[in-house]
Write a protein that holds these residues in place. Structure first.
Motif, PDB file in Angstrom:
ATOM      1  N   TRP A  98       0.847  -1.187   0.000  1.00 25.73           N
ATOM      2  CA  TRP A  98       0.000   0.000   0.000  1.00 25.73           C
ATOM      3  C   TRP A  98       0.886   1.241   0.000  1.00 25.73           C
ATOM      4  CZ3 TRP A  98      -1.058  -4.318   2.990  1.00 25.73           C
ATOM      5  CH2 TRP A  98      -2.339  -4.873   2.921  1.00 25.73           C
ATOM      6  N   ASP A  99       0.314   2.388  -0.356  1.00 27.09           N
ATOM      7  CA  ASP A  99       1.070   3.631  -0.173  1.00 27.09           C
ATOM      8  C   ASP A  99       0.822   4.168   1.238  1.00 27.09           C
ATOM      9  OD1 ASP A  99      -1.324   5.032  -0.123  1.00 27.09           O
ATOM     10  OD2 ASP A  99      -1.110   5.810  -2.164  1.00 27.09           O
ATOM     11  N   ARG A 100       1.374   5.346   1.532  1.00 23.60           N
ATOM     12  CA  ARG A 100       1.316   5.837   2.912  1.00 23.60           C
ATOM     13  C   ARG A 100      -0.094   6.209   3.359  1.00 23.60           C
ATOM     14  NH1 ARG A 100       6.266   5.851   4.889  1.00 23.60           N
ATOM     15  NH2 ARG A 100       7.909   5.786   3.325  1.00 23.60           N
ATOM     16  N   ASP A 101      -0.990   6.396   2.412  1.00 27.38           N
ATOM     17  CA  ASP A 101      -2.390   6.688   2.756  1.00 27.38           C
ATOM     18  C   ASP A 101      -3.257   5.436   2.679  1.00 27.38           C
ATOM     19  OD1 ASP A 101      -1.817   9.414   3.025  1.00 27.38           O
ATOM     20  OD2 ASP A 101      -1.947   9.658   0.838  1.00 27.38           O
ATOM     21  N   TRP A 102      -2.602   4.274   2.695  1.00 22.31           N
ATOM     22  CA  TRP A 102      -3.311   3.003   2.633  1.00 22.31           C
ATOM     23  C   TRP A 102      -4.095   2.829   1.326  1.00 22.31           C
ATOM     24  CZ3 TRP A 102      -2.466  -1.317   5.144  1.00 22.31           C
ATOM     25  CH2 TRP A 102      -1.818  -1.258   6.384  1.00 22.31           C
ATOM     26  N   ARG A 103      -3.641   3.515   0.283  1.00 17.25           N
ATOM     27  CA  ARG A 103      -4.196   3.194  -1.031  1.00 17.25           C
ATOM     28  C   ARG A 103      -3.483   1.930  -1.522  1.00 17.25           C
ATOM     29  NH1 ARG A 103      -5.750   7.564  -4.270  1.00 17.25           N
ATOM     30  NH2 ARG A 103      -4.069   8.651  -3.209  1.00 17.25           N
ATOM     31  N   PHE A 104      -4.242   0.908  -1.889  1.00 15.59           N
ATOM     32  CA  PHE A 104      -3.639  -0.352  -2.302  1.00 15.59           C
ATOM     33  C   PHE A 104      -2.882  -0.172  -3.620  1.00 15.59           C
ATOM     34  CE2 PHE A 104      -3.964  -4.493  -4.540  1.00 15.59           C
ATOM     35  CZ  PHE A 104      -3.103  -5.183  -3.712  1.00 15.59           C
ATOM     36  N   LYS A 105      -1.645  -0.656  -3.670  1.00 12.67           N
ATOM     37  CA  LYS A 105      -0.832  -0.511  -4.883  1.00 12.67           C
ATOM     38  C   LYS A 105      -0.827  -1.783  -5.730  1.00 12.67           C
ATOM     39  CE  LYS A 105       3.127   1.087  -3.293  1.00 12.67           C
ATOM     40  NZ  LYS A 105       4.384   1.853  -3.111  1.00 12.67           N
ATOM     41  N   ASN A 106      -0.386  -2.898  -5.148  1.00 11.14           N
ATOM     42  CA  ASN A 106      -0.289  -4.125  -5.941  1.00 11.14           C
ATOM     43  C   ASN A 106      -0.006  -5.326  -5.055  1.00 11.14           C
ATOM     44  OD1 ASN A 106       2.561  -2.733  -5.950  1.00 11.14           O
ATOM     45  ND2 ASN A 106       2.949  -4.916  -6.315  1.00 11.14           N
ATOM     46  N   TRP A 107      -0.258  -6.500  -5.645  1.00  2.64           N
ATOM     47  CA  TRP A 107       0.221  -7.769  -5.098  1.00  2.64           C
ATOM     48  C   TRP A 107       1.570  -8.068  -5.756  1.00  2.64           C
ATOM     49  CZ3 TRP A 107      -4.784  -6.987  -6.733  1.00  2.64           C
ATOM     50  CH2 TRP A 107      -5.819  -7.242  -5.817  1.00  2.64           C
ATOM     51  N   TYR A 108       2.352  -8.859  -5.073  1.00  2.00           N
ATOM     52  CA  TYR A 108       3.642  -9.275  -5.604  1.00  2.00           C
ATOM     53  C   TYR A 108       3.790 -10.760  -5.314  1.00  2.00           C
ATOM     54  CZ  TYR A 108       8.456  -8.413  -7.073  1.00  2.00           C
ATOM     55  OH  TYR A 108       9.642  -8.402  -7.757  1.00  2.00           O
ATOM     56  N   VAL A 109       3.887 -11.565  -6.360  1.00  2.00           N
ATOM     57  CA  VAL A 109       4.025 -13.012  -6.191  1.00  2.00           C
ATOM     58  C   VAL A 109       5.514 -13.333  -6.152  1.00  2.00           C
ATOM     59  CG1 VAL A 109       3.527 -15.278  -7.174  1.00  2.00           C
ATOM     60  CG2 VAL A 109       1.862 -13.407  -7.430  1.00  2.00           C
ATOM     61  N   ASN A 110       5.996 -13.755  -5.004  1.00  2.00           N
ATOM     62  CA  ASN A 110       7.405 -14.102  -4.851  1.00  2.00           C
ATOM     63  C   ASN A 110       7.553 -15.618  -4.995  1.00  2.00           C
ATOM     64  OD1 ASN A 110      10.064 -12.859  -4.118  1.00  2.00           O
ATOM     65  ND2 ASN A 110       9.987 -14.533  -2.609  1.00  2.00           N
ATOM     66  N   LEU A 111       8.134 -16.043  -6.103  1.00  2.00           N
ATOM     67  CA  LEU A 111       8.345 -17.479  -6.310  1.00  2.00           C
ATOM     68  C   LEU A 111       9.469 -17.946  -5.389  1.00  2.00           C
ATOM     69  CD1 LEU A 111       7.990 -17.396 -10.168  1.00  2.00           C
ATOM     70  CD2 LEU A 111       6.370 -18.408  -8.558  1.00  2.00           C
ATOM     71  N   GLU A 112       9.250 -19.050  -4.707  1.00  2.00           N
ATOM     72  CA  GLU A 112      10.166 -19.487  -3.649  1.00  2.00           C
ATOM     73  C   GLU A 112       9.862 -20.934  -3.296  1.00  2.00           C
ATOM     74  OE1 GLU A 112       8.788 -16.494  -0.900  1.00  2.00           O
ATOM     75  OE2 GLU A 112       7.331 -17.875   0.006  1.00  2.00           O
ATOM     76  N   GLU A 113      10.758 -21.559  -2.528  1.00  2.00           N
ATOM     77  CA  GLU A 113      10.454 -22.889  -2.002  1.00  2.00           C
ATOM     78  C   GLU A 113       9.269 -22.793  -1.062  1.00  2.00           C
ATOM     79  OE1 GLU A 113      13.538 -25.073   0.032  1.00  2.00           O
ATOM     80  OE2 GLU A 113      14.743 -24.988  -1.786  1.00  2.00           O
ATOM     81  N   PRO A 114       8.374 -23.808  -1.054  1.00  2.00           N
ATOM     82  CA  PRO A 114       7.289 -23.774  -0.061  1.00  2.00           C
ATOM     83  C   PRO A 114       7.857 -23.559   1.333  1.00  2.00           C
ATOM     84  CG  PRO A 114       6.970 -25.592  -1.595  1.00  2.00           C
ATOM     85  CD  PRO A 114       8.325 -25.009  -1.907  1.00  2.00           C
ATOM     86  N   LEU A 115       7.194 -22.730   2.118  1.00  2.00           N
ATOM     87  CA  LEU A 115       7.700 -22.402   3.444  1.00  2.00           C
ATOM     88  C   LEU A 115       7.837 -23.649   4.306  1.00  2.00           C
ATOM     89  CD1 LEU A 115       5.585 -19.240   4.357  1.00  2.00           C
ATOM     90  CD2 LEU A 115       7.879 -19.331   3.352  1.00  2.00           C
ATOM     91  N   ALA A 116       8.965 -23.751   5.004  1.00  2.00           N
ATOM     92  CA  ALA A 116       9.162 -24.801   6.000  1.00  2.00           C
ATOM     93  C   ALA A 116       8.984 -24.179   7.372  1.00  2.00           C
ATOM     94  CB  ALA A 116      10.563 -25.391   5.866  1.00  2.00           C
ATOM     95  N   ARG A 117       8.079 -24.745   8.162  1.00  2.53           N
ATOM     96  CA  ARG A 117       7.792 -24.206   9.492  1.00  2.53           C
ATOM     97  C   ARG A 117       8.762 -24.787  10.502  1.00  2.53           C
ATOM     98  NH1 ARG A 117       1.935 -22.744   9.733  1.00  2.53           N
ATOM     99  NH2 ARG A 117       2.144 -22.893  11.978  1.00  2.53           N
ATOM    100  N   TRP A 118       9.188 -23.972  11.437  1.00  2.00           N
ATOM    101  CA  TRP A 118       9.961 -24.446  12.581  1.00  2.00           C
ATOM    102  C   TRP A 118       9.455 -23.680  13.795  1.00  2.00           C
ATOM    103  CZ3 TRP A 118      13.747 -21.041  14.747  1.00  2.00           C
ATOM    104  CH2 TRP A 118      13.931 -19.861  14.033  1.00  2.00           C
ATOM    105  N   ALA A 119      10.050 -23.928  14.953  1.00  2.00           N
ATOM    106  CA  ALA A 119       9.494 -23.388  16.191  1.00  2.00           C
ATOM    107  C   ALA A 119       9.368 -21.864  16.167  1.00  2.00           C
ATOM    108  CB  ALA A 119      10.355 -23.822  17.375  1.00  2.00           C
ATOM    109  N   GLY A 120      10.350 -21.197  15.536  1.00  2.00           N
ATOM    110  CA  GLY A 120      10.375 -19.740  15.611  1.00  2.00           C
ATOM    111  C   GLY A 120       9.872 -19.031  14.378  1.00  2.00           C
ATOM    112  N   GLY A 121       9.435 -19.770  13.356  1.00  2.00           N
ATOM    113  CA  GLY A 121       8.965 -19.088  12.159  1.00  2.00           C
ATOM    114  C   GLY A 121       8.957 -19.979  10.942  1.00  2.00           C
ATOM    115  N   VAL A 122       9.213 -19.364   9.781  1.00  2.00           N
ATOM    116  CA  VAL A 122       9.168 -20.097   8.510  1.00  2.00           C
ATOM    117  C   VAL A 122      10.417 -19.770   7.697  1.00  2.00           C
ATOM    118  CG1 VAL A 122       6.669 -20.348   8.362  1.00  2.00           C
ATOM    119  CG2 VAL A 122       7.746 -18.249   7.519  1.00  2.00           C
TER     120      VAL A 122
END
Ligand SMILES: [Mg+2]
Length: 228
Positions: free
Chosen positions: A113-137
């Motif tokens: 979003w911009d600073r006035d919370w106007r929505f700007k865009n989605w961004y698809v980040n291609l990556e390995e599927p998230l692996a979960r562990w105790a403190g995060g992903v």
């Protein structure tokens, strides 16, 4: 799932984090087992269908930098992936970012979003599927990305980095083809306006009582043995 994971994983019986919990969203350096990006985030929603987290403005994050002090994106593409790197702690000065990931999917979707919370865009980040562990992903970035705009148009992003990463030996031809195929799957999801695009997340706002998550001293700790 290990006892360590269960101990720290929220209040609903141990399988999910609770909204408001602080976790780490991390990426390993490509071709390494060392974390080079670490973003402390607040859990928005964590279900079997979707993990949603908020990266607040002013968050101290870890990012890679060349050892000669040059920022990664100022380095010419030809040498960007071959010069020696280190990591630095850097405060996130942009507006906050909402990150959405569906378990097992080889991409995550970020909302800007911009600073006035106007929505700007989605961004698809291609990556390995998230692996979960105790403190995060944890994940590994796959260089290629897709920007998606409010009118539902889309475009490939960072194709130059994707090509250079292959030339630099960070991705085999086979892996690159799998990443491109994942990208085509993501585009199909955009074109059918599937989840998470249809979820109305553009209207989401952070809880004003939330504090900015702290970067822990041991942000780079190995999750080995956890979540296996
Ligand atoms: Mg990327």
């Amino acid at each position: 799932m290990t006892a360590d994971t269960l101990d720290s994983a929220g209040t609903d019986g141990g399988t999910h984090w609770a909204p408001g919990e602080h976790i780490l969203w991390r990426y390993r350096g490509n071709g390494t087992d060392r974390v080079h990006i670490c973003r402390p985030v607040t859990v928005v929603q964590d279900t079997d269908e979707l993990l949603a987290v908020w990266m607040a403005p002013g968050t101290d994050c870890v990012k890679p930098r060349l050892t000669d002090g040059t920022s990664i994106h100022e380095e010419p593409l030809a040498t960007r992936y071959t010069k020696p790197r280190t990591t630095v702690v850097s405060r996130w000065f942009g507006t906050g970012v909402l990150k959405l990931a569906r378990p097992g999917e080889p991409w995550s979707v970020w909302l800007f979003w911009d600073r006035d919370w106007r929505f700007k865009n989605w961004y698809v980040n291609l990556e390995e599927p998230l692996a979960r562990w105790a403190g995060g992903v944890d994940s590994e970035d796959h260089f290629l990305d897709i920007a998606v705009y409010p009118d539902r148009s889309w475009e490939w992003k960072d194709e130059d980095e994707f090509a250079q990463a292959q030339r630099a030996g960070l991705m085999s031809a086979g892996q690159a083809e799998r990443v491109r195929a994942a990208g085509r799957d993501a585009v199909a999801c955009v074109e059918s306006w599937g989840p998470p695009f249809a979820g109305g997340w553009e209207e989401w706002r952070p809880d004003p009582s939330w504090t900015v998550p702290r970067l822990p001293e041991d942000w780079g700790r190995s999750p080995a043995r956890l979540g296996a």
